[in-house]
Design an enzyme around this catalytic site. Structure first.
Site, mmCIF file in Angstrom:
data_model
loop_
_atom_site.group_PDB
_atom_site.id
_atom_site.type_symbol
_atom_site.label_atom_id
_atom_site.label_comp_id
_atom_site.label_asym_id
_atom_site.label_seq_id
_atom_site.Cartn_x
_atom_site.Cartn_y
_atom_site.Cartn_z
ATOM 1 N N TYR A 74 -2.361 -1.251 10.460
ATOM 2 C CA TYR A 74 -2.274 -1.382 8.996
ATOM 3 C C TYR A 74 -0.937 -0.840 8.489
ATOM 4 O O TYR A 74 -0.247 -1.482 7.681
ATOM 5 C CB TYR A 74 -3.450 -0.625 8.368
ATOM 6 C CG TYR A 74 -3.634 -0.814 6.886
ATOM 7 C CD1 TYR A 74 -4.362 -1.888 6.389
ATOM 8 C CD2 TYR A 74 -3.103 0.095 5.973
ATOM 9 C CE1 TYR A 74 -4.553 -2.061 5.025
ATOM 10 C CE2 TYR A 74 -3.283 -0.063 4.609
ATOM 11 C CZ TYR A 74 -4.022 -1.137 4.137
ATOM 12 O OH TYR A 74 -4.206 -1.303 2.787
ATOM 13 N N SER A 114 0.872 -1.187 0.000
ATOM 14 C CA SER A 114 0.000 0.000 0.000
ATOM 15 C C SER A 114 0.900 1.225 0.000
ATOM 16 O O SER A 114 2.083 1.131 0.370
ATOM 17 C CB SER A 114 -0.851 -0.006 1.276
ATOM 18 O OG SER A 114 -1.492 1.236 1.469
HETATM 19 P P1 NAD Z 1 -11.549 -6.216 -0.105
HETATM 20 O O1 NAD Z 1 -12.119 -6.124 1.276
HETATM 21 O O2 NAD Z 1 -12.371 -5.828 -1.265
HETATM 22 O O3 NAD Z 1 -11.035 -7.684 -0.365
HETATM 23 C C1 NAD Z 1 -10.285 -8.360 0.604
HETATM 24 C C2 NAD Z 1 -10.253 -9.814 0.274
HETATM 25 O O4 NAD Z 1 -9.532 -10.476 1.324
HETATM 26 C C3 NAD Z 1 -11.632 -10.481 0.207
HETATM 27 O O5 NAD Z 1 -11.634 -11.460 -0.813
HETATM 28 C C4 NAD Z 1 -11.760 -11.136 1.577
HETATM 29 O O6 NAD Z 1 -12.602 -12.263 1.567
HETATM 30 C C5 NAD Z 1 -10.311 -11.539 1.811
HETATM 31 N N1 NAD Z 1 -9.989 -11.773 3.207
HETATM 32 C C6 NAD Z 1 -10.204 -10.971 4.275
HETATM 33 N N2 NAD Z 1 -9.820 -11.581 5.405
HETATM 34 C C7 NAD Z 1 -9.365 -12.804 5.034
HETATM 35 C C8 NAD Z 1 -8.841 -13.914 5.743
HETATM 36 N N3 NAD Z 1 -8.751 -13.902 7.077
HETATM 37 N N4 NAD Z 1 -8.502 -15.001 5.038
HETATM 38 C C9 NAD Z 1 -8.614 -15.052 3.699
HETATM 39 N N5 NAD Z 1 -9.113 -14.032 2.971
HETATM 40 C C10 NAD Z 1 -9.473 -12.930 3.633
HETATM 41 O O7 NAD Z 1 -10.179 -5.395 -0.037
HETATM 42 P P2 NAD Z 1 -9.291 -4.705 -1.165
HETATM 43 O O8 NAD Z 1 -9.466 -3.245 -1.047
HETATM 44 O O9 NAD Z 1 -9.463 -5.362 -2.477
HETATM 45 O O10 NAD Z 1 -7.837 -5.000 -0.571
HETATM 46 C C11 NAD Z 1 -6.997 -6.010 -1.070
HETATM 47 C C12 NAD Z 1 -5.562 -5.702 -0.659
HETATM 48 O O11 NAD Z 1 -5.161 -4.451 -1.206
HETATM 49 C C13 NAD Z 1 -5.366 -5.601 0.855
HETATM 50 O O12 NAD Z 1 -4.129 -6.171 1.229
HETATM 51 C C14 NAD Z 1 -5.329 -4.100 1.067
HETATM 52 O O13 NAD Z 1 -4.629 -3.743 2.226
HETATM 53 C C15 NAD Z 1 -4.635 -3.648 -0.190
HETATM 54 N N6 NAD Z 1 -4.847 -2.246 -0.515
HETATM 55 C C16 NAD Z 1 -6.113 -1.766 -0.728
HETATM 56 C C17 NAD Z 1 -6.252 -0.417 -1.027
HETATM 57 C C18 NAD Z 1 -7.600 0.185 -1.275
HETATM 58 O O14 NAD Z 1 -7.685 1.415 -1.340
HETATM 59 N N7 NAD Z 1 -8.660 -0.592 -1.436
HETATM 60 C C19 NAD Z 1 -5.149 0.416 -1.100
HETATM 61 C C20 NAD Z 1 -3.881 -0.114 -0.881
HETATM 62 C C21 NAD Z 1 -3.741 -1.459 -0.590
#
Ligand code: NAD
Length: 260
Positions: free
Chosen positions: A155, A142
């Site tokens: 985080y 991130s």
């Molecule tokens: P999201 O909530 O849409 O998806 C998260 C996914 O992780 C889902 O499929 C969920 O089922 C799964 N998950 C959650 N807990 C779990 C567990 N204990 N075991 C297995 N699977 C699990 O989130 P997202 O925004 O797509 O985020 C995905 C990644 O990207 C994360 O690591 C997040 O930190 C990172 N990220 C997101 C953003 C953003 O702005 N959305 C920015 C930077 C980084």
């Protein structure tokens, strides 16, 4: 590497992980879709990817907060497809609170899912990749792997940690035709971001529009959310032959956030 590469994408039933699973399937990889819920609709996500891209796709449930399940995910993927050539550590959760009020169980869950899970999956995948003569590891970090924001202690700590893990693993596997890199997105409008808007409203005493404008996109110079497809495109690049010498580094996709 095997003729048809197999990709394991953790946390891939939603958001960024789902877009990455689709993008790798579009590159003709077999794909393992994962989440912890193991519902019929999770299996349907894999079936839909298989139909759309004419590849093999399987849903394997595993809770990334549990070390043994992280390692079992990789083992089951190899059992199903014969190898694991690409590992994308994407599963992640968020919680927003001042550090002195941060619930201990949320701290532990975020460190486990956002950081330790990658240690376990990487440890399980490297022997398989070495056996196949190469592989690709991509950790979804991130902008918060590079800079901090208030109220996100767990985080930010986990994401900074995964940057260190990425660099260390990259050095260890550098001569095995395996690369390990990170992708650092800014704000992407996914369910994870939607869910933190109410908490940010409370922590900052702001309405929704003000949180989006002044807390989230305030840091993103383009004033636009990143799309899941843009993050997925960086992952497919890092998994391509063109990126064979890209190792131990990161790609920022944040509209210029960390340039400030
Ligand atoms: P999201 O909530 O849409 O998806 C998260 C996914 O992780 C889902 O499929 C969920 O089922 C799964 N998950 C959650 N807990 C779990 C567990 N204990 N075991 C297995 N699977 C699990 O989130 P997202 O925004 O797509 O985020 C995905 C990644 O990207 C994360 O690591 C997040 O930190 C990172 N990220 C997101 C953003 C953003 O702005 N959305 C920015 C930077 C980084």
């Amino acid at each position: 590497m095997s003729a048809t590469r197999t990709a394991v994408v953790t946390g891939s039933t939603s958001g960024i992980g789902l877009a990455i699973a689709r993008a790798l399937a579009a590159q003709s990889c077999n794909v393992v879709v994962n989440s912890f819920s193991d519902r019929p609709e999770d299996h349907e996500v894999a079936a839909e990817i298989s139909r759309a891209h004419k590849v093999e796709a399987a849903y394997i449930g595993a809770d990334m907060s549990k070390p043994a399940e992280c390692r079992a995910l990789v083992a089951k993927a190899a059992e199903r497809f014969g190898s694991v050539d690409i590992l994308v550590n994407n599963a992640g959760i968020q919680h927003v609170a001042p550090v002195e009020e941060f619930p201990v169980e949320k701290w532990d869950a975020i460190i486990a899912i956002n950081l330790s899970s990658a240690f376990h999956t990487i440890a399980a995948a490297i022997p398989l990749m070495k056996r196949e003569g190469g592989g690709r590891i991509v950790n979804i970090a991130s902008a918060h792997g590079l800079v901090a924001s208030p109220f996100k202690s767990a985080y930010v700590a986990a994401k900074h940690g995964i940057m260190g893990l990425t660099k260390t693993v990259a050095l260890e596997i550098a001569r095995d035709h395996i690369t390990c890199n990170a992708v650092c997105p800014g704000y992407v409008l996914t369910p994870l971001v939607e869910a933190q808007i109410p908490d940010q409203m409370k922590a900052n005493n702001m309405d929704r529009d003000t949180v989006v404008r002044e807390v989230m996109l305030d840091r993103q110079p383009t004033k636009e959310f990143v799309t899941v497809e843009q993050v997925a495109a960086a992952v497919t690049y890092l998994c391509s032959e063109a990126a064979a010498q890209v190792n131990g580094t990161h790609i920022s996709i944040d509209g210029g956030w960390v340039a400030q």
